[in-house]
Design an enzyme around this catalytic site. Structure first.
Site, PDB file in Angstrom:
ATOM      1  N   SER A 190      10.871  11.091  11.775  1.00  0.00           N
ATOM      2  CA  SER A 190      10.279  11.102  13.271  1.00  0.00           C
ATOM      3  C   SER A 190      11.342  10.920  14.253  1.00  0.00           C
ATOM      4  O   SER A 190      12.349  10.154  13.910  1.00  0.00           O
ATOM      5  CB  SER A 190       9.306   9.899  13.356  1.00  0.00           C
ATOM      6  OG  SER A 190       8.849   9.650  14.770  1.00  0.00           O
ATOM      7  N   LYS A 205      10.272   4.470   9.644  1.00  0.00           N
ATOM      8  CA  LYS A 205      11.120   5.838   9.462  1.00  0.00           C
ATOM      9  C   LYS A 205      12.534   5.496   9.138  1.00  0.00           C
ATOM     10  O   LYS A 205      13.240   6.375   8.503  1.00  0.00           O
ATOM     11  CB  LYS A 205      10.576   6.680  10.274  1.00  0.00           C
ATOM     12  CG  LYS A 205       9.271   7.116  10.832  1.00  0.00           C
ATOM     13  CD  LYS A 205       8.641   7.837   9.270  1.00  0.00           C
ATOM     14  CE  LYS A 205       7.033   8.161   9.409  1.00  0.00           C
ATOM     15  NZ  LYS A 205       6.852   8.815   8.409  1.00  0.00           N
ATOM     16  N   TYR A 218       6.893   0.963  13.483  1.00  0.00           N
ATOM     17  CA  TYR A 218       6.458   2.219  13.006  1.00  0.00           C
ATOM     18  C   TYR A 218       7.852   3.206  12.933  1.00  0.00           C
ATOM     19  O   TYR A 218       8.400   3.781  11.913  1.00  0.00           O
ATOM     20  CB  TYR A 218       5.713   3.261  13.806  1.00  0.00           C
ATOM     21  CG  TYR A 218       5.626   4.654  13.458  1.00  0.00           C
ATOM     22  CD1 TYR A 218       4.958   5.222  12.354  1.00  0.00           C
ATOM     23  CD2 TYR A 218       6.255   5.515  14.320  1.00  0.00           C
ATOM     24  CE1 TYR A 218       5.027   6.454  12.202  1.00  0.00           C
ATOM     25  CE2 TYR A 218       6.252   6.882  14.158  1.00  0.00           C
ATOM     26  CZ  TYR A 218       5.659   7.284  13.130  1.00  0.00           C
ATOM     27  OH  TYR A 218       5.983   8.764  12.851  1.00  0.00           O
TER      28      TYR A 218
END
Length: 350
Positions: free
Chosen positions: A137, A166, A162
């Site tokens: 991402s 990644k 989040y």
């Protein structure tokens, strides 16, 4: 012959798609099957439904093999790989993906996004072919200092759990490649939106949508009373946050090209990284206006405070993916929004 060429002989083993009934995963399964690949889907149905399998079959004429497995269960992952020793490559989508939710429930995100990745890699690296595509991402860049963002932009301290998962995921893959035969491509996407042109599959979040476009379409459909626009005091043209919105089908096609690159041993490093976006930033208000134009619907929205974990702007420099993968986006913002609206109307039988 298909647009991307027939998969080479000797590379027709199974492609495992984890989280393959989710939004991006399901569109990637369609594109893989359209290119002649055999696909097996693993999904725990935490944010998806087996009905997606029927949509995939209606589009491609073939239903992929499906196994309901929670990748956080190490023994289940071991059993799966022991049964499927002919897997030629893995495209790993299985992960929780909402910035706001990750701030509220970080341990869920660390368990789901990190443990599952580790267990899959532990088994994959035992196989003769360890080809791995990672669903990364643009959040790994945090608030980048320069726009558009290149793959060489510094990895900033993550703005959310989040985003951190990644970053950690990329580090785990890179470290693993140094001590194994793992070949991986990290695909850093910007903001996927839209649906398949057939409206047989699309984005269908369970519960309240965390992403902008499904919230827009659900508001237009009357399922949500109003759309919240988080902040209008950002240093952007209209004060709202800017993102790079890419049609999910364009994104899915990039995964097929990346997997083909690994299967054909065209990669020049054991781990390669590519940005996937359109190269153009659009503000939240611009997206709303574009949606109103293509749908003919007036949206009920209100400005509320900024959301923790959100950055001001992010849009991609896609030169590397364009030149090395030979991949480019085909669809405009309006086309992507029109496909999302078509999908929303279909699932609500309107």
């Amino acid at each position: 012959m298909s647009s991307l060429g027939v998969p080479p002989s000797g590379a027709r083993g199974l492609i495992l798609v984890t989280g393959g009934l989710g939004f991006i995963g399901s569109h990637t399964v369609v594109e893989l099957q359209n290119e002649g690949y055999e696909v097996i889907v693993v999904d725990n149905l935490s944010n998806s439904s087996t009905e997606v399998l029927n949509g995939i079959e209606r589009i491609t004429g073939k239903k992929p093999i499906f196994e309901n497995i929670d990748l956080r269960e190490k023994a289940a992952v071991q059993n799966f790989f022991a049964t499927h020793t002919d897997i030629s490559g893995v495209i790993h989508f299985a992960a929780s993906k909402a910035v706001g939710e990750s701030v509220e429930n970080p341990l869920l995100y660390y368990e789901n996004n990190i443990s599952a990745l580790i267990y899959v890699l532990q088994e994959l690296t035992k196989l003769p072919a360890a080809n791995f595509i990672f669903s990364s991402s643009c959040t790994v860049y945090g608030q980048a200092e320069k726009m558009p963002i290149t793959e060489n932009a510094p990895i900033q301290t993550a703005m959310s759990p989040y985003g951190n998962t990644k970053q950690i995921g990329e580090e785990i893959i890179t470290d693993t490649s140094k001590v194994s035969a793992l070949n991986a491509i990290l695909l850093r996407y910007f903001n996927p939106i839209g649906a398949h042109e057939s409206a047989e599959i699309g984005e269908l979040p369970l519960g309240v949508p965390q992403n902008l476009v499904p919230f827009i379409t659900q508001t237009a459909m009357g399922l949500r009373q109003e759309l919240s626009v988080y902040g209008n005091d950002y240093p952007t043209s209209d004060g709202t946050a800017v993102r790079d919105y890419i049609h999910v089908v364009d994104l899915a096609k990039a995964h097929v090209i990346a997997m083909q690159r690994l299967l054909n041993k065209k990669n020049t490093d054991s781990v390669e990284t590519f940005n996937l976006g359109t190269g153009k930033g659009s503000s939240v208000l611009e997206v709303i206006q574009s949606f109103e134009k293509v749908s003919g619907q007036k949206l009920n929205y209100k400005i509320v405070g900024r959301r923790e974990g959100d950055i001001t702007e992010a849009y991609a420099n896609t030169d590397k993916a364009n030149s090395i993968l030979g991949w480019k986006t085909q669809s405009s913002l309006e086309e992507a929004l029109a496909s999302a609206w078509k999908w929303e109307k279909k699932i609500r039988n309107k």
